[in-house]
Design a protein around this motif. Structure first.
Motif, PDB file in Angstrom:
ATOM      1  N   THR A 136       3.084  -3.284  -5.338  1.00 57.87           N
ATOM      2  CA  THR A 136       2.384  -2.103  -4.828  1.00 57.87           C
ATOM      3  C   THR A 136       3.355  -1.107  -4.202  1.00 57.87           C
ATOM      4  N   VAL A 137       4.324  -1.614  -3.445  1.00 55.49           N
ATOM      5  CA  VAL A 137       5.320  -0.726  -2.833  1.00 55.49           C
ATOM      6  C   VAL A 137       6.154  -0.029  -3.908  1.00 55.49           C
ATOM      7  N   SER A 138       6.518  -0.753  -4.965  1.00 50.53           N
ATOM      8  CA  SER A 138       7.287  -0.139  -6.053  1.00 50.53           C
ATOM      9  C   SER A 138       6.473   0.963  -6.724  1.00 50.53           C
ATOM     10  N   ALA A 139       5.167   0.696  -6.963  1.00 48.34           N
ATOM     11  CA  ALA A 139       4.317   1.718  -7.571  1.00 48.34           C
ATOM     12  C   ALA A 139       4.174   2.927  -6.643  1.00 48.34           C
ATOM     13  N   TRP A 140       4.049   2.678  -5.337  1.00 45.94           N
ATOM     14  CA  TRP A 140       3.939   3.786  -4.373  1.00 45.94           C
ATOM     15  C   TRP A 140       5.215   4.636  -4.375  1.00 45.94           C
ATOM     16  N   GLN A 141       6.378   3.997  -4.400  1.00 45.91           N
ATOM     17  CA  GLN A 141       7.639   4.742  -4.436  1.00 45.91           C
ATOM     18  C   GLN A 141       7.754   5.574  -5.708  1.00 45.91           C
ATOM     19  N   LEU A 142       7.328   5.004  -6.844  1.00 47.34           N
ATOM     20  CA  LEU A 142       7.372   5.749  -8.100  1.00 47.34           C
ATOM     21  C   LEU A 142       6.429   6.944  -8.065  1.00 47.34           C
ATOM     22  N   ALA A 143       5.219   6.730  -7.522  1.00 44.93           N
ATOM     23  CA  ALA A 143       4.263   7.842  -7.429  1.00 44.93           C
ATOM     24  C   ALA A 143       4.797   8.944  -6.531  1.00 44.93           C
ATOM     25  N   HIS A 144       5.449   8.557  -5.433  1.00 42.44           N
ATOM     26  CA  HIS A 144       6.014   9.559  -4.531  1.00 42.44           C
ATOM     27  C   HIS A 144       7.148  10.321  -5.208  1.00 42.44           C
ATOM     28  N   GLN A 145       7.963   9.619  -5.992  1.00 42.51           N
ATOM     29  CA  GLN A 145       9.085  10.282  -6.660  1.00 42.51           C
ATOM     30  C   GLN A 145       8.625  11.143  -7.822  1.00 42.51           C
ATOM     31  N   GLU A 146       7.703  10.631  -8.620  1.00 36.35           N
ATOM     32  CA  GLU A 146       7.241  11.367  -9.810  1.00 36.35           C
ATOM     33  C   GLU A 146       6.236  12.467  -9.460  1.00 36.35           C
ATOM     34  N   ARG A 147       5.613  12.354  -8.272  1.00 35.61           N
ATOM     35  CA  ARG A 147       4.542  13.285  -7.894  1.00 35.61           C
ATOM     36  C   ARG A 147       3.461  13.317  -8.985  1.00 35.61           C
ATOM     37  N   SER A 148       3.073  12.111  -9.402  1.00 38.33           N
ATOM     38  CA  SER A 148       2.141  11.969 -10.517  1.00 38.33           C
ATOM     39  C   SER A 148       0.827  11.372 -10.038  1.00 38.33           C
ATOM     40  N   LEU A 156      -3.126   2.502  -6.564  1.00 41.38           N
ATOM     41  CA  LEU A 156      -4.458   2.111  -6.083  1.00 41.38           C
ATOM     42  C   LEU A 156      -4.880   0.768  -6.670  1.00 41.38           C
ATOM     43  N   GLY A 157      -4.669   0.592  -7.982  1.00 38.04           N
ATOM     44  CA  GLY A 157      -5.059  -0.663  -8.618  1.00 38.04           C
ATOM     45  C   GLY A 157      -4.305  -1.850  -8.048  1.00 38.04           C
ATOM     46  N   TYR A 158      -2.973  -1.708  -7.931  1.00 47.08           N
ATOM     47  CA  TYR A 158      -2.188  -2.810  -7.373  1.00 47.08           C
ATOM     48  C   TYR A 158      -2.511  -3.029  -5.892  1.00 47.08           C
ATOM     49  N   GLY A 159      -2.831  -1.943  -5.173  1.00 48.16           N
ATOM     50  CA  GLY A 159      -3.196  -2.085  -3.765  1.00 48.16           C
ATOM     51  C   GLY A 159      -4.486  -2.858  -3.584  1.00 48.16           C
ATOM     52  N   LEU A 160      -5.484  -2.609  -4.463  1.00 48.70           N
ATOM     53  CA  LEU A 160      -6.739  -3.364  -4.386  1.00 48.70           C
ATOM     54  C   LEU A 160      -6.503  -4.844  -4.662  1.00 48.70           C
ATOM     55  N   MET A 161      -5.650  -5.121  -5.654  1.00 46.61           N
ATOM     56  CA  MET A 161      -5.356  -6.526  -5.967  1.00 46.61           C
ATOM     57  C   MET A 161      -4.622  -7.188  -4.807  1.00 46.61           C
ATOM     58  N   GLY A 192     -11.340 -12.358  -9.432  1.00 43.56           N
ATOM     59  CA  GLY A 192     -11.614 -12.069 -10.840  1.00 43.56           C
ATOM     60  C   GLY A 192     -12.089 -10.644 -11.062  1.00 43.56           C
ATOM     61  N   GLY A 193     -13.032 -10.183 -10.215  1.00 40.87           N
ATOM     62  CA  GLY A 193     -13.499  -8.797 -10.368  1.00 40.87           C
ATOM     63  C   GLY A 193     -12.422  -7.779 -10.079  1.00 40.87           C
ATOM     64  N   THR A 194     -11.615  -8.057  -9.048  1.00 38.96           N
ATOM     65  CA  THR A 194     -10.541  -7.117  -8.717  1.00 38.96           C
ATOM     66  C   THR A 194      -9.490  -7.058  -9.813  1.00 38.96           C
ATOM     67  N   SER A 195      -9.246  -8.200 -10.468  1.00 36.84           N
ATOM     68  CA  SER A 195      -8.257  -8.201 -11.547  1.00 36.84           C
ATOM     69  C   SER A 195      -8.678  -7.287 -12.699  1.00 36.84           C
ATOM     70  N   LEU A 196      -9.978  -7.247 -13.000  1.00 37.60           N
ATOM     71  CA  LEU A 196     -10.459  -6.342 -14.052  1.00 37.60           C
ATOM     72  C   LEU A 196     -10.265  -4.876 -13.648  1.00 37.60           C
ATOM     73  N   LEU A 197     -10.582  -4.576 -12.371  1.00 39.81           N
ATOM     74  CA  LEU A 197     -10.395  -3.208 -11.899  1.00 39.81           C
ATOM     75  C   LEU A 197      -8.917  -2.826 -11.884  1.00 39.81           C
ATOM     76  N   THR A 198      -8.064  -3.765 -11.461  1.00 33.83           N
ATOM     77  CA  THR A 198      -6.622  -3.508 -11.460  1.00 33.83           C
ATOM     78  C   THR A 198      -6.111  -3.284 -12.873  1.00 33.83           C
ATOM     79  N   LEU A 199      -6.636  -4.089 -13.802  1.00 37.36           N
ATOM     80  CA  LEU A 199      -6.259  -3.933 -15.209  1.00 37.36           C
ATOM     81  C   LEU A 199      -6.559  -2.528 -15.702  1.00 37.36           C
ATOM     82  N   LEU A 200      -7.768  -2.042 -15.404  1.00 36.60           N
ATOM     83  CA  LEU A 200      -8.177  -0.715 -15.860  1.00 36.60           C
ATOM     84  C   LEU A 200      -7.308   0.377 -15.240  1.00 36.60           C
ATOM     85  N   LEU A 201      -7.133   0.335 -13.925  1.00 41.45           N
ATOM     86  CA  LEU A 201      -6.377   1.386 -13.241  1.00 41.45           C
ATOM     87  C   LEU A 201      -4.893   1.370 -13.624  1.00 41.45           C
TER      88      LEU A 201
END
Length: 473
Positions: A136-148, A156-161, A192-201
Motif C-alpha cells: 500500500t505504501v509503494s502504491a501511495w508513493q507511486l500515486a504521489h509521484q505520477e499524480r495519477s 485504495l484497493g490495497y489499503g482496503l485489503m 474474501g469480499g475485500t479481495s474481490l474489491l481489491t482485485l477490481l480496483l
C-alpha cells in the motif's frame, strides 16, 4: 457449496480472476518479457496461486495449503511492491526480499508442527498485514509521484485489503479467528469480499495508469515532433538569412569577379576582329582566341549561377553525391577572394595533390566553409599580421579541413560550455553561423571541433567521412 456467499467459492473465484486478469493484462500491454509490467503481472499470478492453495485447505497436504500458500502470498506482495518501485526507480536489492520470503517459509515449515496452532495463525496474519502495508505504501508513493487518479484507485484497493487483514490479525490475536475455520469465520468472509474489491480496483487502476502513460508519451512525442518541425523551419530561415548576409558582405567583390573575365573576353574579341581585318588572317590563332572568348563567357556565367545557387534556399531533401573536397575549398576561396584583398587578410591554402572525396552536397559544404572563413576574417581584424590558413588531411576513414587564424582565439568559457555557439568575434551572426555549420556537417555524418592554438589564434576543424577507397596514410 450452494450458498452464494460460500467462502471457499469466493476464494477460488478470486484466485481464478487474479490468474486470468494477470494473463490478460500481460497480453494487453504488449507481452513484455522484462520490466515492471511483467513483474506486476507475475505478482498478480502469485496471488492467484496462493489463494487457490488456501481454498484447498483440508483437501490437500498442509505443506501446500499452509507453508507454500502463505510463503507465496507474502512473496506476491513483495513482487507487486518491487514492480511499483521499479516504476519509481527505487528498486530494492533482490537478495533482501528473497531472504525475507525464504525465512518466512522456513519458519512455518520448521517452527510449527501443528499448522492449526493459534500462534501460527497470529504470525501469518501479522506477516500478511506487514506485506500488504508495504504494498500500500509503494502504491501511495507511486500515486504521489505520477499524480495519477488511477494510481490512487490502486492505493485504495490495497489499503482496503490491508485494513481487512489488520482486522483479521486483531481477531486472531483475541482468539476469535484462526486459519482452520474458513467456512464459519466472519473474518474469512471479510477477507474474501475485500479481495474481490481489491482485485477490481487494482487491475482497473493499473490498466488506467498504463493508458495514462501511453497518452503522455504520445503527447510528448507529438510535442517533440512539433518542436523538431519548428526547429527545421527556423533552421532553413536562418540558413537563407545567412546566405543573404554573406552575399551582402561579398557584394563589393562580385563586380570585380564578374567584370574581370568580361573585360578579358572583350579584349580577345577586339584581337579577333583585328585578325580578321588583315589580308591573310591566321585561322588557327582566330580559333584559339575564340576558344578563350567562350571560356571567359562561361566563367562569367558560372560565377553568376554560383552566386544565384548560393542565395537560393536549400531543398528539403538533401541529395548527396561524391564530391572532391578540394573543390569546396576552391569555391569558398573564389567567393571570398576580393573580400580578403579589401580587408588585407592573407590566406594560405595547403591542399594534398590527390583528390579526397566525400559523399555530400557541394553547396551546403561551401556555405559551411565560407561561414568559418568569415568568422576567421572578423577575428583577425585589428591584428598586425592578418593571416588565415586552410589545410586538408585525411586518415583511413576520415578527411578534415582545418582553418587557423592569427586572431585572439576563442573565449575559454565558450569552448567548455557549448562549443557550437563559441565565436571569437563580437558579431552575433558568427555564433549562429557555427551552429548552422555544425548542423550542415551533421547531415553528412560529420562534426565540427574548435580549439585555441598555443600563444594566440584559433583552429576550426570540419571532419567528414572519407569515401571508401580514398584514404591516405
Amino acid at each position: 457449496m450452494n450458498n452464494p456467499l460460500d467462502i471457499i467459492t469466493i476464494f477460488r473465484v478470486s484466485a481464478l480472476l487474479f490468474l486470468l486478469l494477470s494473463a490478460m493484462t500481460w497480453m494487453m500491454l504488449g507481452r513484455p518479457r522484462r520490466g515492471a509490467t511483467l513483474l506486476w503481472c507475475l505478482g498478480g499470478a502469485l496471488v492467484g496461486v496462493s489463494v487457490w492453495l488456501i481454498s484447498l485447505r483440508n483437501q490437500i497436504s498442509d505443506f501446500w495449503s499452509y507453508s507454500v500458500a502463505q510463503t507465496l502470498f507474502l512473496g506476491s506482495f513483495l513482487v507487486l511492491s518491487q514492480s511499483l518501485r521499479m516504476d519509481m526507480h527505487r528498486v530494492w536489492r533482490w537478495p533482501w526480499p528473497v531472504a525475507a520470503v525464504l525465512t518466512y517459509g522456513a519458519t512455518i515449515v520448521l517452527g510449527f508442527d501443528d499448522k492449526g496452532a493459534q500462534d501460527l495463525a497470529v504470525l501469518v496474519r501479522l506477516v500478511n498485514c506487514a506485506g500488504l502495508t508495504i504494498l500500500t505504501v509503494s502504491a501511495w508513493q507511486l500515486a504521489h509521484q505520477e499524480r495519477s487518479r488511477n494510481a490512487w484507485f490502486m492505493t485504495l484497493g490495497y489499503g482496503l485489503m490491508t485494513a481487512s487483514m489488520g482486522i483479521a490479525a486483531l481477531a486472531t490475536m483475541q482468539g476469535l479467528a484462526n486459519l482452520e475455520t474458513l467456512q464459519s469465520s466472519m473474518v474469512s468472509h471479510i477477507l474474501g469480499g475485500t479481495s474481490l474489491l481489491t482485485l477490481l480496483l487494482s487491475y482497473m487502476g493499473y490498466l488506467g495508469l498504463a493508458l495514462e502513460r501511453s497518452l503522455r508519451q504520445n503527447m510528448a512525442l507529438r510535442q517533440s515532433q512539433w518542436q523538431s518541425q519548428q526547429w527545421h523551419e527556423r533552421s532553413h530561415a536562418l540558413a537563407l538569412r545567412d546566405r543573404q548576409h554573406t552575399l551582402g558582405v561579398l557584394a563589393n567583390s562580385l563586380g570585380h569577379a564578374i567584370l574581370q573575365p568580361l573585360t578579358a573576353t572583350s579584349l580577345q574579341l577586339q584581337i579577333v576582329r583585328r585578325m580578321l581585318q588583315t589580308a591573310t588572317p591566321d585561322a588557327q590563332k582566330v580559333q584559339t582566341s575564340l576558344v578563350q572568348v567562350v571560356q571567359g563567357l562561361r566563367r562569367s556565367a558560372d560565377m553568376v549561377e554560383h552566386i544565384r545557387s548560393f542565395l537560393r534556399p536549400a531543398p528539403t531533401a538533401v541529395t548527396a553525391a561524391t564530391q572532391p573536397l578540394q573543390s569546396v575549398v576552391q569555391d569558398a576561396h573564389d567567393l571570398l577572394r576580393q573580400a580578403l584583398i579589401y580587408q588585407g587578410v592573407t590566406l594560405h591554402i595547403c591542399l594534398p595533390p590527390n583528390p579526397l572525396y566525400v559523399r555530400a552536397e557541394r553547396l551546403p559544404l561551401t556555405q559551411a566553409l565560407v561561414q568559418v572563413l568569415r568568422n576567421a576574417m572578423q577575428a583577425v581584424q585589428g591584428r598586425v599580421h592578418r593571416t588565415i590558413g586552410v589545410s586538408m588531411a585525411a586518415s583511413a576513414t576520415e578527411v578534415w579541413i582545418e582553418v587557423t587564424d592569427s586572431g585572439p582565439g576563442f573565449v575559454h568559457h565558450w569552448l567548455t560550455s557549448n562549443p557550437a555557439h563559441a565565436h571569437p568575434s563580437t558579431d552575433p551572426m558568427a555564433g549562429m553561423g557555427l551552429t548552422m555549420t555544425r548542423g550542415i556537417l551533421a547531415q553528412f555524418q560529420g562534426r565540427l571541433s574548435l580549439e585555441n592554438l598555443d600563444g594566440a589564434g584559433a583552429r576550426v576543424r570540419m571532419t567528414l567521412p572519407l569515401q571508401a577507397g580514398q584514404g591516405t596514410d
